[in-house]
Structure formats: structure tokens, C-alpha cells
Write an enzyme that holds these catalytic residues in place. Structure first.
Site, mmCIF file in Angstrom:
data_model
loop_
_atom_site.group_PDB
_atom_site.id
_atom_site.type_symbol
_atom_site.label_atom_id
_atom_site.label_comp_id
_atom_site.label_asym_id
_atom_site.label_seq_id
_atom_site.Cartn_x
_atom_site.Cartn_y
_atom_site.Cartn_z
ATOM 1 N N ILE A 17 31.352 37.607 46.531
ATOM 2 C CA ILE A 17 31.932 36.716 47.965
ATOM 3 C C ILE A 17 30.612 36.814 49.217
ATOM 4 O O ILE A 17 30.929 36.379 50.254
ATOM 5 C CB ILE A 17 33.520 37.086 48.687
ATOM 6 C CG1 ILE A 17 33.346 35.826 49.914
ATOM 7 C CG2 ILE A 17 33.300 38.686 48.318
ATOM 8 C CD1 ILE A 17 34.657 35.173 49.217
ATOM 9 N N ASN A 30 44.333 45.981 51.360
ATOM 10 C CA ASN A 30 45.658 46.537 50.771
ATOM 11 C C ASN A 30 46.395 47.415 51.965
ATOM 12 O O ASN A 30 45.350 47.272 52.972
ATOM 13 C CB ASN A 30 45.309 48.405 50.084
ATOM 14 C CG ASN A 30 44.302 49.187 50.779
ATOM 15 O OD1 ASN A 30 44.005 49.308 52.009
ATOM 16 N ND2 ASN A 30 43.505 49.572 49.967
ATOM 17 N N GLY A 38 36.580 47.318 43.925
ATOM 18 C CA GLY A 38 37.054 46.418 43.905
ATOM 19 C C GLY A 38 36.113 45.022 44.630
ATOM 20 O O GLY A 38 34.683 45.659 45.516
ATOM 21 N N VAL A 39 36.844 44.281 45.229
ATOM 22 C CA VAL A 39 36.165 42.931 46.014
ATOM 23 C C VAL A 39 36.448 44.017 47.861
ATOM 24 O O VAL A 39 34.804 43.295 48.710
ATOM 25 C CB VAL A 39 36.726 42.092 46.070
ATOM 26 C CG1 VAL A 39 38.167 41.341 46.853
ATOM 27 C CG2 VAL A 39 35.523 40.488 47.047
ATOM 28 N N ASP A 40 37.184 44.793 48.235
ATOM 29 C CA ASP A 40 37.278 45.042 49.060
ATOM 30 C C ASP A 40 35.969 45.855 49.329
ATOM 31 O O ASP A 40 35.561 46.205 50.385
ATOM 32 C CB ASP A 40 38.686 46.380 49.266
ATOM 33 C CG ASP A 40 38.891 46.678 50.972
ATOM 34 O OD1 ASP A 40 38.784 45.796 51.529
ATOM 35 O OD2 ASP A 40 39.158 47.405 50.854
ATOM 36 N N SER A 123 44.753 39.555 44.583
ATOM 37 C CA SER A 123 45.696 40.813 44.168
ATOM 38 C C SER A 123 45.731 40.257 41.928
ATOM 39 O O SER A 123 45.954 40.247 41.353
ATOM 40 C CB SER A 123 47.173 39.504 44.121
ATOM 41 O OG SER A 123 47.870 40.132 44.631
ATOM 42 N N THR A 124 44.370 39.565 41.870
ATOM 43 C CA THR A 124 44.264 39.419 40.358
ATOM 44 C C THR A 124 43.314 40.603 39.572
ATOM 45 O O THR A 124 42.638 40.879 38.446
ATOM 46 C CB THR A 124 43.522 37.801 39.911
ATOM 47 O OG1 THR A 124 42.316 37.486 40.554
ATOM 48 C CG2 THR A 124 44.162 37.154 40.345
ATOM 49 N N GLY A 125 43.182 41.839 40.861
ATOM 50 C CA GLY A 125 42.113 42.696 39.995
ATOM 51 C C GLY A 125 42.780 43.742 39.535
ATOM 52 O O GLY A 125 43.615 43.724 38.667
ATOM 53 N N TYR A 127 45.418 45.022 41.381
ATOM 54 C CA TYR A 127 46.411 44.328 41.252
ATOM 55 C C TYR A 127 47.224 43.736 40.150
ATOM 56 O O TYR A 127 48.637 43.751 40.492
ATOM 57 C CB TYR A 127 46.831 43.491 43.051
ATOM 58 C CG TYR A 127 46.846 44.162 43.662
ATOM 59 C CD1 TYR A 127 46.679 46.233 43.921
ATOM 60 C CD2 TYR A 127 47.320 44.352 45.248
ATOM 61 C CE1 TYR A 127 47.041 46.800 44.806
ATOM 62 C CE2 TYR A 127 47.675 44.841 46.683
ATOM 63 C CZ TYR A 127 47.194 46.237 46.028
ATOM 64 O OH TYR A 127 46.924 47.388 47.400
HETATM 65 P P1 ADP Z 1 43.569 43.209 44.174
HETATM 66 O O1 ADP Z 1 43.398 44.595 44.709
HETATM 67 O O2 ADP Z 1 43.615 41.793 45.168
HETATM 68 O O3 ADP Z 1 43.351 42.946 43.029
HETATM 69 P P2 ADP Z 1 40.098 43.214 43.515
HETATM 70 O O4 ADP Z 1 39.049 43.669 44.619
HETATM 71 O O5 ADP Z 1 40.604 44.794 42.202
HETATM 72 O O6 ADP Z 1 41.410 43.273 44.441
HETATM 73 O O7 ADP Z 1 40.026 42.048 42.497
HETATM 74 C C1 ADP Z 1 40.463 40.976 43.479
HETATM 75 C C2 ADP Z 1 39.417 39.938 42.533
HETATM 76 O O8 ADP Z 1 38.220 40.122 43.457
HETATM 77 C C3 ADP Z 1 38.953 40.386 40.851
HETATM 78 O O9 ADP Z 1 38.900 39.090 41.002
HETATM 79 C C4 ADP Z 1 37.453 40.944 41.116
HETATM 80 O O10 ADP Z 1 36.454 40.063 39.852
HETATM 81 C C5 ADP Z 1 37.211 40.194 42.299
HETATM 82 N N1 ADP Z 1 35.417 40.801 42.909
HETATM 83 C C6 ADP Z 1 35.071 42.308 42.532
HETATM 84 N N2 ADP Z 1 33.979 41.213 43.187
HETATM 85 C C7 ADP Z 1 33.800 40.587 44.175
HETATM 86 C C8 ADP Z 1 33.178 39.684 44.687
HETATM 87 N N3 ADP Z 1 31.883 40.803 45.659
HETATM 88 N N4 ADP Z 1 33.111 38.235 45.069
HETATM 89 C C9 ADP Z 1 33.494 37.937 44.581
HETATM 90 N N5 ADP Z 1 34.732 38.973 44.146
HETATM 91 C C10 ADP Z 1 35.368 39.980 43.686
#
Ligand code: ADP
Length: 179
Positions: A17, A30, A38-40, A123-125, A127
Site C-alpha cells: 500500500i 488503532n 503491520g500496515v500502520d 482488521s485482518t492482521g 486485529y
Molecule cells: P489490523 O490491526 O487492522 O489487523 P494489520 O496492519 O495488522 O492491521 O493488518 C492489516 C492487513 O494489512 C494484513 O492483511 C497485513 O498483511 C496487511 N499489510 C501489512 N503491511 C502491508 C503493506 N505494506 N501494504 C498492504 N498491506 C499490508
């Protein structure tokens, strides 16, 4: 995979992303807007410190099911929309909160005249939301919004791993061929 929803494009791709050139990217934040893994973590890492400074200056957290907007710092995207999805608990409130996180993000696009956004799978990581259920909610919420909002030209789901991508692709196919 791409689908046309009224006048708009809904796309599902596998990728990162932080590399998207849509006007906005969504973040799975959060409710403290405190930054995390994760993505954040990836978005703050790639976008630089200005994103966290803006979050701290403008917002005192964000309730679950809602979203806030900042600039995109060093990212290609001009804006980041920080959406707070639910931590999966099996409660009947989970689906509404997840849907609301996407809907509020899209409303911020409309309010800020943003016509393209890329979303991660909120939410699928960490969370723990089951991917198939979450993908159905995510895609349906976007499809419903696009029906009434032709000003949003492109919504792209960017899935990091091939398994999550496969689930989103399958559900999008199902939702677009059923009618
Ligand atoms: P949450 O806490 O909402 O579950 P996460 O960040 O743990 O958020 O995960 C949400 C999704 O983002 C997961 O499928 C994870 O694999 C994905 N993710 C992690 N890094 C990236 C990225 N750089 N680009 C896109 N998706 C990502």
C-alpha cells in the site's frame, strides 16, 4: 482483478500500500492513533514523521469504526486516511464497526474531493478478523458507497499476501457475477 461499479472502478491487487499512487491511501490505525506494527508501521515508516506530527496536533484519537485524514508526507499519495477497524471479538457489533471504518473513510474522500483511494485489508492482521468475512464486508461497503457516489472514480484494495489477495478476488468475483 477489476470490476466496474456504476461509473467507478473497484480493483483488487496484491502489493504494498505504501507504493500506491492513488490520491489517498487508507491505513489500519488503532484508536489511540499511536502508530503500531503491520500496515500502520509501514505507512509511517515510508511517509515519514510529518504524518504522526499532524495526527498528534489535530486529533485526540479516533473511535473504532471511524477515520481521520492527514497529508501523505513522503508517500506518493497526497493523503492518508487513518481508519480504525474493530479488534475481532465475535460480537454482532464487529461487522457494523468494520463497515463503518470503510464508509467513514470514503466519506472523507468525498468531503476532501479525493477521487481515488487504495485500502489495505483493515482488521485482518493483528486485529484477527477472519479474512473472508472481512473481505465481504469491505467490498460490499465500497460497492454500496460507489452506487451513490460517482465522484469516487477508483477504489483499489491492496492485499499484501497472496492468500488474502485470493480471498478478496474470489469474493469480488462472487459479488459482481451474482446479479
Ligand atoms: P489490523 O490491526 O487492522 O489487523 P494489520 O496492519 O495488522 O492491521 O493488518 C492489516 C492487513 O494489512 C494484513 O492483511 C497485513 O498483511 C496487511 N499489510 C501489512 N503491511 C502491508 C503493506 N505494506 N501494504 C498492504 N498491506 C499490508
Amino acid at each position: 482483478m477489476k470490476a466496474t461499479i456504476h461509473q467507478s472502478t473497484l480493483e483488487v491487487i496484491q502489493g504494498d500500500i505504501t507504493q500506491q499512487d492513488t490520491e489517498a491511501i487508507g491505513n489500519a490505525a488503532n484508536s489511540a492513533l499511536a502508530g503500531g506494527g503491520g500496515v500502520d508501521g509501514a505507512i509511517h515508516g515510508a511517509g515519514g514523521h510529518s504524518i504522526m506530527s499532524e495526527l498528534k496536533a489535530k486529533y485526540k484519537g479516533c473511535p473504532t469504526g471511524s477515520a481521520v485524514i492527514t497529508g501523505g508526507g513522503n508517500l506518493k499519495a497526497r493523503y492518508v486516511i487513518h481508519a480504525v477497524g474493530p479488534r475481532y471479538s465475535g460480537s454482532p457489533k464487529d461487522p457494523e464497526l468494520l463497515s463503518s471504518a470503510y464508509r467513514k473513510s470514503l466519506e472523507l474522500c468525498t468531503q476532501n474531493k479525493i477521487s481515488s483511494i487504495a485500502f489495505p485489508s483493515i482488521s485482518t492482521g493483528i486485529y484477527g478478523y477472519p479474512v473472508e468475512e472481512a473481505s465481504r464486508i469491505a467490498l460490499k461497503t465500497v460497492m454500496d458507497y460507489l452506487k451513490d457516489h460517482p465522484e469516487i472514480k477508483l477504489v483499489r484494495f491492496v492485499l499484501f499476501d497472496s492468500k488474502t489477495y485470493g480471498v478478496y478476488e474470489g469474493v469480488l468475483k462472487e459479488l459482481t457475477t451474482r446479479k
